[in-house]
Design a protein around this motif. Sequence first.
Motif, PDB file in Angstrom:
ATOM      1  N   ILE A 149     -49.058  -2.193  27.890  1.00 60.92           N
ATOM      2  CA  ILE A 149     -50.192  -1.276  27.750  1.00 60.92           C
ATOM      3  C   ILE A 149     -50.345  -0.460  29.030  1.00 60.92           C
ATOM      4  O   ILE A 149     -50.381  -1.005  30.133  1.00 60.92           O
ATOM      5  CB  ILE A 149     -51.495  -2.041  27.451  1.00 60.92           C
ATOM      6  CG1 ILE A 149     -51.390  -2.759  26.103  1.00 60.92           C
ATOM      7  CG2 ILE A 149     -52.689  -1.094  27.448  1.00 60.92           C
ATOM      8  CD1 ILE A 149     -52.584  -3.608  25.756  1.00 60.92           C
ATOM      9  N   HIS A 188     -51.813   1.834  17.427  1.00 63.44           N
ATOM     10  CA  HIS A 188     -50.957   2.384  18.488  1.00 63.44           C
ATOM     11  C   HIS A 188     -51.651   3.466  19.312  1.00 63.44           C
ATOM     12  O   HIS A 188     -51.045   4.018  20.237  1.00 63.44           O
ATOM     13  CB  HIS A 188     -49.670   2.940  17.881  1.00 63.44           C
ATOM     14  CG  HIS A 188     -48.849   1.898  17.191  1.00 63.44           C
ATOM     15  ND1 HIS A 188     -48.087   2.156  16.068  1.00 63.44           N
ATOM     16  CD2 HIS A 188     -48.680   0.580  17.457  1.00 63.44           C
ATOM     17  CE1 HIS A 188     -47.478   1.054  15.680  1.00 63.44           C
ATOM     18  NE2 HIS A 188     -47.831   0.080  16.509  1.00 63.44           N
ATOM     19  N   VAL A 243     -55.418   3.898  21.204  1.00 66.61           N
ATOM     20  CA  VAL A 243     -56.739   3.353  21.536  1.00 66.61           C
ATOM     21  C   VAL A 243     -57.399   4.285  22.546  1.00 66.61           C
ATOM     22  O   VAL A 243     -56.772   4.702  23.524  1.00 66.61           O
ATOM     23  CB  VAL A 243     -56.629   1.930  22.132  1.00 66.61           C
ATOM     24  CG1 VAL A 243     -58.003   1.442  22.596  1.00 66.61           C
ATOM     25  CG2 VAL A 243     -56.053   0.963  21.111  1.00 66.61           C
ATOM     26  N   ALA A 246     -54.490  -2.999  21.131  1.00 64.99           N
ATOM     27  CA  ALA A 246     -53.333  -2.115  20.957  1.00 64.99           C
ATOM     28  C   ALA A 246     -52.036  -2.894  20.773  1.00 64.99           C
ATOM     29  O   ALA A 246     -51.787  -3.886  21.463  1.00 64.99           O
ATOM     30  CB  ALA A 246     -53.213  -1.190  22.175  1.00 64.99           C
ATOM     31  N   TYR A 249     -44.193  -1.885  16.828  1.00 61.07           N
ATOM     32  CA  TYR A 249     -44.319  -0.786  17.785  1.00 61.07           C
ATOM     33  C   TYR A 249     -42.948  -0.245  18.176  1.00 61.07           C
ATOM     34  O   TYR A 249     -42.732   0.973  18.203  1.00 61.07           O
ATOM     35  CB  TYR A 249     -45.068  -1.263  19.026  1.00 61.07           C
ATOM     36  CG  TYR A 249     -45.326  -0.157  20.024  1.00 61.07           C
ATOM     37  CD1 TYR A 249     -46.285   0.819  19.779  1.00 61.07           C
ATOM     38  CD2 TYR A 249     -44.586  -0.066  21.202  1.00 61.07           C
ATOM     39  CE1 TYR A 249     -46.526   1.848  20.682  1.00 61.07           C
ATOM     40  CE2 TYR A 249     -44.812   0.955  22.107  1.00 61.07           C
ATOM     41  CZ  TYR A 249     -45.781   1.908  21.841  1.00 61.07           C
ATOM     42  OH  TYR A 249     -45.999   2.921  22.733  1.00 61.07           O
ATOM     43  N   VAL A 309     -47.748   1.580  25.247  1.00 54.44           N
ATOM     44  CA  VAL A 309     -48.910   2.001  24.486  1.00 54.44           C
ATOM     45  C   VAL A 309     -49.936   2.552  25.473  1.00 54.44           C
ATOM     46  O   VAL A 309     -50.287   1.866  26.432  1.00 54.44           O
ATOM     47  CB  VAL A 309     -49.551   0.811  23.741  1.00 54.44           C
ATOM     48  CG1 VAL A 309     -50.635   1.297  22.807  1.00 54.44           C
ATOM     49  CG2 VAL A 309     -48.509   0.008  23.006  1.00 54.44           C
ATOM     50  N   ALA A 331     -53.632   3.485  26.479  1.00 52.47           N
ATOM     51  CA  ALA A 331     -55.045   3.283  26.163  1.00 52.47           C
ATOM     52  C   ALA A 331     -55.853   4.267  27.006  1.00 52.47           C
ATOM     53  O   ALA A 331     -55.885   4.169  28.238  1.00 52.47           O
ATOM     54  CB  ALA A 331     -55.459   1.851  26.461  1.00 52.47           C
TER      55      ALA A 331
END
Length: 458
Positions: A216, A344, A346, A365, A372, A382, A384
């Motif tokens: 993330i 996917h 946020v 996420a 993913y 990912v 955020a």
Amino acid sequence: ITYKGYYRNFLTIIPTGGGKSLIFQGPLLYKAIEKKSQKLSIVITPLQALMKDQVKELIGRDPERFKDRVAYLDGNSSIDEQKRVKRLINEKKLSLLYIAPERFMIRSFYNSVIVRAVREQGIDSIIFDEAHCILGWGMEFRPDYVFALRKCRELQHCHPEIRIQLFTATLPEQAKLELLEEFKNDGVVEFDENNITPKNESEDYKKSLCPIRDDIDLKIEKVQDVDTDTKQEQVFEKKMGHLFHLLLFENELFDWKQLLIDKNSRALVFTRTRAEAEQASEWLSEKLSDDSTFDELKDCVAYFHAGLTRKRKDDILKEYESGGILILFATKAFGLGMNIKNIHFVLHLTPPTYIEDYLQEVGRAARDLEIYRSVFPAEQKVTAYSLFTPSDIEKNKDKIDKIEWDDIVNSFIKIKEYIKSFVSSKTIPNNKYFAVPLDLMYRQDDAEMDSRKERRQG
């Protein structure tokens, strides 16, 4: 990993999506199925949706093995379901029972746990999932959480073979110290870098200590052309415009619009209030309806918060999972333990007040990395997002506590002492009158409270 020494109580802190549930589910179900253990373990969890989701997922993995091994009870469980669970417990078939902390306030339930503990040492473990709620929620608006922990400690005192395990992704240092204070007489082992021995000092191990998963990427973005004097309605419009372009236009690596239309991905936008979730959902739906190129998305926007009925919340989650809803605006009610695997995108429309909420929410996420990786380029993290304006910063500053943690604890102790000064109704002679707040009277008198709870359940 291995840990030094033997302890019956554990506190485990692992990032969201790191597999906390598997740590207790795996060993307990293995012992039940492969080792033929007939012991029951109780999982105390804060949200009905969370317990329902975990039980559903476990049974879905192997219905034949798990359908009578795992169950949950909540305030909406039917009489037939309650009877079924009680029968499975009596027949020593049930291995994992998920409940809310309020269940310990019901004398009939607590007595059944005591009977199970006495009979052939029939309780293996009591697990507090999302254990940060014991203090965070227990001190603020859900005192039954603290009550449940103390009842479990009383039970453990009489039956030392019972283990209490605490699992969470977010626990501030001060709150951790307060929680460990509950175990001061016989200790608790905390899994961290000081009391576990890793097999090697690899980078993967070091990354595992971070409260945010390595896949993330956090991105904070300032909304332009907004200052502390800008009206609230204009701030909202600016933020929604920023979100609209982030989600549906500005991405050089992949086409978010097409990913949503193909139902490969979901978008989740966190708002601070229920009203904001509803307003944002309506704004985006209207925006999508104004442009024919978004026809496939205009009816796929919804909102989620604690003010909805349980049926409505269940329906929204089902649609969100299946693809009927693709873009969801939600308050923190969506945060804890929600396990939609293909979220996917946020974004926080406003920065959360508490870091614990933020860590829980970004952890929604990419819960399934296989999904993913099948959609996005290799090594692509990912993202955020969190949007902010100068006025957001000022508002959060105003909400920061101006007193020390010790002051809070001391105040709480004094309040408890004050409550104890109220007498029980049973100690008052029949010819005397007295006045006491109703809630405090029931808190003081366990028997009356249990009777009240049982009448409600009936």
